[in-house]
Design a protein around this motif. Structure first.
Motif, PDB file in Angstrom:
ATOM      1  N   SER A 106       0.072  -3.320   3.618  1.00  0.00           N
ATOM      2  CA  SER A 106      -0.590  -4.202   2.661  1.00  0.00           C
ATOM      3  C   SER A 106      -1.981  -3.670   2.341  1.00  0.00           C
ATOM      4  O   SER A 106      -2.632  -3.056   3.183  1.00  0.00           O
ATOM      5  CB  SER A 106      -0.715  -5.618   3.228  1.00  0.00           C
ATOM      6  OG  SER A 106       0.559  -6.169   3.519  1.00  0.00           O
ATOM      7  N   ARG A 107      -2.425  -3.934   1.111  1.00  0.00           N
ATOM      8  CA  ARG A 107      -3.767  -3.531   0.704  1.00  0.00           C
ATOM      9  C   ARG A 107      -4.751  -4.625   1.114  1.00  0.00           C
ATOM     10  O   ARG A 107      -4.656  -5.762   0.643  1.00  0.00           O
ATOM     11  CB  ARG A 107      -3.834  -3.320  -0.806  1.00  0.00           C
ATOM     12  CG  ARG A 107      -5.241  -2.986  -1.320  1.00  0.00           C
ATOM     13  CD  ARG A 107      -5.270  -2.917  -2.840  1.00  0.00           C
ATOM     14  NE  ARG A 107      -6.634  -2.863  -3.348  1.00  0.00           N
ATOM     15  CZ  ARG A 107      -7.304  -1.739  -3.613  1.00  0.00           C
ATOM     16  NH1 ARG A 107      -6.725  -0.583  -3.416  1.00  0.00           N
ATOM     17  NH2 ARG A 107      -8.537  -1.778  -4.086  1.00  0.00           N
ATOM     18  N   ASP A 145     -11.054   3.985  -5.369  1.00  0.00           N
ATOM     19  CA  ASP A 145      -9.919   3.174  -5.810  1.00  0.00           C
ATOM     20  C   ASP A 145      -9.235   3.775  -7.033  1.00  0.00           C
ATOM     21  O   ASP A 145      -8.014   3.763  -7.151  1.00  0.00           O
ATOM     22  CB  ASP A 145     -10.377   1.748  -6.128  1.00  0.00           C
ATOM     23  CG  ASP A 145     -10.287   0.830  -4.921  1.00  0.00           C
ATOM     24  OD1 ASP A 145      -9.760   1.270  -3.881  1.00  0.00           O
ATOM     25  OD2 ASP A 145     -10.743  -0.317  -5.011  1.00  0.00           O
ATOM     26  N   THR A 192      -8.072  -7.193  -3.528  1.00  0.00           N
ATOM     27  CA  THR A 192      -6.616  -7.123  -3.448  1.00  0.00           C
ATOM     28  C   THR A 192      -6.022  -8.263  -4.258  1.00  0.00           C
ATOM     29  O   THR A 192      -6.723  -9.224  -4.603  1.00  0.00           O
ATOM     30  CB  THR A 192      -6.140  -7.172  -1.987  1.00  0.00           C
ATOM     31  OG1 THR A 192      -4.748  -6.852  -1.917  1.00  0.00           O
ATOM     32  CG2 THR A 192      -6.363  -8.552  -1.376  1.00  0.00           C
ATOM     33  N   ASP A 203       0.820  -1.216   0.000  1.00  0.00           N
ATOM     34  CA  ASP A 203       0.000   0.000   0.000  1.00  0.00           C
ATOM     35  C   ASP A 203       0.852   1.264   0.000  1.00  0.00           C
ATOM     36  O   ASP A 203       0.337   2.363   0.187  1.00  0.00           O
ATOM     37  CB  ASP A 203      -0.962   0.014   1.199  1.00  0.00           C
ATOM     38  CG  ASP A 203      -0.243   0.182   2.550  1.00  0.00           C
ATOM     39  OD1 ASP A 203       1.003   0.210   2.573  1.00  0.00           O
ATOM     40  OD2 ASP A 203      -0.951   0.292   3.575  1.00  0.00           O
TER      41      ASP A 203
END
Length: 348
Positions: free
Chosen positions: A36-37, A182, A168, A30
């Motif tokens: 992390s996404r 997004d 993800t 991220d």
């Protein structure tokens, strides 16, 4: 939870937080260290939210959640029902939220380590918004439910929207994006790929913007002449270009203003990208229009390996073409216009 290595290896142990941080290597970054996404796996229909009358249902599925400092949480659930839809308001509509939550006693002091789904009713309002879970909750949204009012003709059924649902992928994977939020997120490294489902094109992060092959961009060329360079003054010079692989298409329009000076000698414009050294002269179309006079059809040319284009135009009084300049094919005057379009091979 503590993990230890097999007995035949040196004794090393990891607590649960260290293991979750290691899992960051398995999930799309991220843009932050160890970040992390979170989201549902791309293409996974699990954890879908639906209504059966007033009962909220969530199908079985798996997802990745993330909290800064705590790492990646992997969760899987059988089909669940997180609650019953709260009764509609008589005057205003409402937006409810359904989300996947992870309990971690190290964060929320709950004494629990598990996952569940939650139905959280919003507040009825003239401008309703989805509610926000508590600050200590580790969660990802699955869906919103819009509940219309019962009065004033608002008798429609509640509707479920998965717009807030985030997906993800593994590191280096092509992330599909569809929501406005997004699509607005910047990339985290140059060359990162995603698929924009609104435009239906693959896009790549340049370090400053998401672009797709074939996107058009503005370009401001330098306008020169072989003897004395022109000055644009109050004229306009607008060009656009696009690239697919090494194929460049460039179009432009020059409009002479009352304070424009055409300089002296043959006109040239710099290219957006240098041409390939392929030994070929690449030719496009050009058109020179002199106000209250004639339209002179011509060509725009770039030599192999060139960084500029030149223009030629048909002379009405002869069979020949002439290089376009301040005095050719006719003397330039205010509102004279030069248009061109060319496709050529780029050097790189």
């Amino acid at each position: 939870m503590v993990a230890t290595d097999p007995l035949w290896l040196p004794s090393i142990s990891y607590d649960e937080t260290e293991l979750r941080k290691m899992d960051s290597a398995l999930v799309m970054a991220d843009g932050t260290a160890l970040g992390s996404r979170p989201g549902i796996r791309a293409g996974d229909p699990g954890l879908a939210v639906s209504l059966a009358g007033t009962t909220v249902n969530v199908s079985a599925g798996t997802a990745v959640l993330y909290r800064s400092g705590q790492g990646v949480y992997r969760a899987q659930l059988a089909a669940t029902s997180p609650g019953t839809l709260t009764a509609a308001n008589a005057s205003f509509s409402r937006i409810d939220l359904v989300y996947l939550r992870v309990w971690d006693t190290a964060v929320d002091a709950s004494g629990l380590r598990k996952a569940d789904t939650v139905y959280l009713a919003g507040t009825a309002s003239a401008s309703p918004a989805a509610p926000t879970p508590g600050a200590t909750e580790i969660y990802i949204p699955l869906a919103t439910i819009t509940v219309p009012s019962t009065g004033g003709g608002g008798t429609g059924a509640a509707t479920v929207s998965s717009t807030v649902r985030q997906v993800t992928v593994a590191p280096g994977g092509v992330l599909p994006v569809s929501s406005t939020a997004d699509i607005a997120i910047s990339g985290v490294y140059v060359g990162q790929a995603r698929f924009n489902t609104v435009r239906m094109v693959p896009e790549y992060w340049t370090g400053t913007a998401w672009v797709a092959q074939g996107d058009w961009s503005s370009f401001s060329p330098t306008w020169t002449a072989s003897t004395t360079n022109p000055t644009l003054g109050n004229g306009t010079l607008v060009t656009r270009w696009t690239r697919v692989g090494r194929s460049i298409t460039w179009m432009g329009s020059l409009t002479v203003g009352s304070t424009t000076s055409g300089g002296s000698g043959t006109w040239q414009m710099t290219l957006p990208v240098a041409a390939a050294s392929n030994g070929i002269t690449m030719i496009g179309s050009a058109d020179y229009v002199n106000l209250f006079d004639n339209e002179y059809v011509g060509l725009v040319e770039v030599q192999g390996g060139g960084t500029t284009v030149g223009f030629t135009s048909k002379v009405i009084t002869s069979y020949y073409f002439t290089n376009v300049s301040n005095t050719s094919p006719v003397t330039t005057s205010s509102n004279s216009r030069l248009h061109w379009n060319i496709t050529y091979e780029a050097a790189t």
